[in-house]
Design an enzyme around this catalytic site. Structure first.
Site, mmCIF file in Angstrom:
data_model
loop_
_atom_site.group_PDB
_atom_site.id
_atom_site.type_symbol
_atom_site.label_atom_id
_atom_site.label_comp_id
_atom_site.label_asym_id
_atom_site.label_seq_id
_atom_site.Cartn_x
_atom_site.Cartn_y
_atom_site.Cartn_z
ATOM 1 N N ASP A 246 -8.730 -3.999 3.193
ATOM 2 C CA ASP A 246 -8.367 -3.399 2.353
ATOM 3 C C ASP A 246 -8.772 -3.940 0.876
ATOM 4 O OD1 ASP A 246 -9.453 -1.467 4.499
ATOM 5 O OD2 ASP A 246 -7.217 -0.405 4.238
ATOM 6 N N ASP B 226 1.224 -11.507 7.535
ATOM 7 C CA ASP B 226 2.616 -12.322 6.836
ATOM 8 C C ASP B 226 3.342 -13.122 8.213
ATOM 9 O OD1 ASP B 226 3.790 -10.325 6.320
ATOM 10 O OD2 ASP B 226 4.616 -11.594 6.007
ATOM 11 N N ASP C 230 3.435 3.025 13.000
ATOM 12 C CA ASP C 230 4.253 2.622 13.955
ATOM 13 C C ASP C 230 4.854 3.324 14.728
ATOM 14 O OD1 ASP C 230 5.709 2.444 11.888
ATOM 15 O OD2 ASP C 230 5.343 -0.132 12.104
#
Length: 529
Positions: free
Chosen positions: A136, A197, A289
């Site tokens: 994105d 990450d 989530d």
């Protein structure tokens, strides 16, 4: 002479005016103190003590459960079938389930190579895995770099897909939702989600997929986070202490007792059919989530947390990045609680756990009582000696809660005092974010991607840049922190000079911590540039 006398009289006039104002304020204080201030402060003390007891009982309960789990060795491997998958001579690789690996990213210049490389390095039959990079990025240069990196891995025979959108609607939830719409996803049974990450070990899929293959009732296998830059600075050590408790206790207890816990948004593997049955990804809050996890649990799906599987990742190492992250992590759950409280229809015991324990105590009470009790109400009792906080509420309960929180990171036990001060400062931001979420105020859907500095990559390559402590003033002053710091400092001075000398040491230390936060992003070790 007349002019001189007029001039010499001015200071006396001002002095008299100042004394009159001070006298009037003192009179107003004395007249309102007994009928209004004292009863109100007593009520606030009672409310804060009740909230402290709720949090205390929650912590003690989880402590008892985790001791039981450790003593009796109730590990996921013993509760669920998770035999290693073996080759089938007749079926060959087709015996293995098809796995999709999603990597959502946004302008991740520092870590895009790291995350893509780790995903492409996962050990799994090459014709049974698809790596999907959901980019994105709004920076064309970074977009080009990510696409080139994907092409480089594709040239090595890796089945990798580079997917982009015309907009960022829904942020991460929107990207994941769009990613699931591609035709090749229909071939997949499971999806592993890895933030930009995160660096899973090569055997990550071999250790997680068997839980899903052998136990059709399981929807999610969650791994633990391992922080590669925990020793970067004092602030990252404080974060490690808080997150280690979350994984060591909260996730472990939820998995072992209710087969439910909040998905951490990354380092987990989902059964795609469970995602679809729960309604897919939704962008109504900043915690997509947790939203998906709650909805899947309400459908009867079970979750498994496997703490022995650790996925390396990076902690925010600047105060600015950490503040934005904590706003999202505090505002989102509170807003989700507001939206879903009436939707939760499960067994009474599980409903009590989800609404009271998971949402109300951990996501609302924990933040608000920390700030209002220890940074507002308790200092106020110094100014109103008629109101006293019992020692069990001001000393014993917070001490026990702090010690229970420290069990996840024994190596940082000597940093407990710094952790207390740091958490109290952050409780201001968490409380503000929680109220924004509950009230659906202006910043309720604010999403700022956590800045990543590529520390994981530097450590992996063994390059250690010389570092030295440097005080760094932030881009702007934070008046809220400075205001709370001034209030605590004033209360400390009052307690030392006119009070009972009960809390002045704590008040001075806590005010200093707020002042540090107020003048900028400090407490980090900044590399030489």
């Amino acid at each position: 002479m007349e002019r001189l006398s007029t001039t010499t009289m001015l200071p006396d006039t001002f002095q008299g005016t100042r004394d009159d104002i001070a006298g009037q304020l003192g009179l107003i204080w004395q007249q309102t103190k007994a009928p209004l201030v004292v009863p109100l402060l007593k009520l606030l003390v009672v409310v804060c003590l009740v909230m402290s007891l709720m949090l205390f009982m929650e912590r003690v309960y989880m402590g008892i459960v985790i001791v039981f789990i450790k003593l009796f060795g109730r590990k996921p491997e013993k509760s669920y079938k998770c035999e290693s998958m073996r080759d089938d001579l007749e079926l060959g690789h087709s015996a293995y389930p098809m796995v999709l690996v999603q990597i959502p990213m946004y302008n991740e210049k520092e870590v895009y190579q790291l995350s893509i490389g780790a995903a492409c390095g996962l050990s799994w039959p090459s014709d049974r895995i698809i790596i999907q990079v959901l980019d994105d990025s709004t920076d064309p240069a970074i977009k080009e770099l990510v696409e080139i990196e994907c092409q480089r891995w594709a040239s090595k025979g890796i089945n990798i897909k580079y997917e982009i959108r015309d907009n960022r609607n829904g942020y991460k939830a929107g990207a994941l939702k769009e990613g699931m719409k591609h035709s090749y996803v229909k071939l997949c049974d499971y999806v592993a989600i890895l933030d930009a990450d995160f660096q899973p070990e090569p055997d990550f899929l071999w250790r997680t997929i068997p839980f899903l293959v052998h136990n059709p009732e399981i929807a999610l296998v969650q791994a633990r986070w391992k922080f590669v830059n925990a020793d970067e600075c004092l602030m990252t050590r404080m974060q490690e202490m808080s997150l280690d408790y979350h994984f060591t206790v909260e996730q472990e207890v939820g998995s072992a007792t209710y087969n439910f816990f909040g998905f951490n948004g990354t380092a987990g593997v989902w059964r795609i059919s469970a995602i679809n049955e729960a309604g897919g990804w939704k962008d109504r809050t900043t915690v997509e989530d947790m939203d998906l996890a709650v909805r899947a649990s309400l459908k009867g799906w079970k979750f498994v947390y496997v703490g022995d599987i650790k996925v390396k990742n990076e902690l925010p190492s600047t105060f600015k990045a950490f503040r934005y992250q904590q706003h999202r992590w505090s505002c989102g759950p509170a807003n989700l609680f507001r939206k879903m409280a009436m939707e939760i229809r499960v067994s009474l015991w599980k409903k009590l756990y989800v609404i009271y324990s998971f949402f109300f105590v951990r996501k609302v009470i924990a933040h608000t009582v920390t700030f209002f009790f220890y940074c507002v109400v308790l200092p106020a009792t110094v100014l109103v000696p008629e109101v006293e906080v019992p020692k069990w509420g001001s000393v014993y309960i917070p001490s026990i809660i702090t010690l229970l929180n420290a069990v996840g990171t024994p190596r940082s036990f000597h940093l407990l005092m710094f952790w207390i001060l740091f958490e109290n400062v952050m409780s201001l931001h968490r409380t503000k974010a929680t109220l924004i979420g509950l009230l659906e105020a202006g910043r309720v859907n604010e999403w700022v991607v956590t800045e990543k500095l590529g520390d994981a990559l530097k450590m992996k390559s063994g390059a250690k840049a010389p570092r030295k402590p440097r005080f760094r003033v932030g881009e702007r002053l934070h008046l809220l922190e400075l205001g709370v710091g001034a209030y605590l400092f004033f209360c400390g001075c009052y307690d030392l000079n006119f009070g009972k000398n009960r809390y002045f040491i704590y008040l001075f230390l806590q005010s200093f911590a707020f002042f540090i936060a107020g003048v900028g992003y400090v407490g980090t070790f900044v590399p030489n540039s």
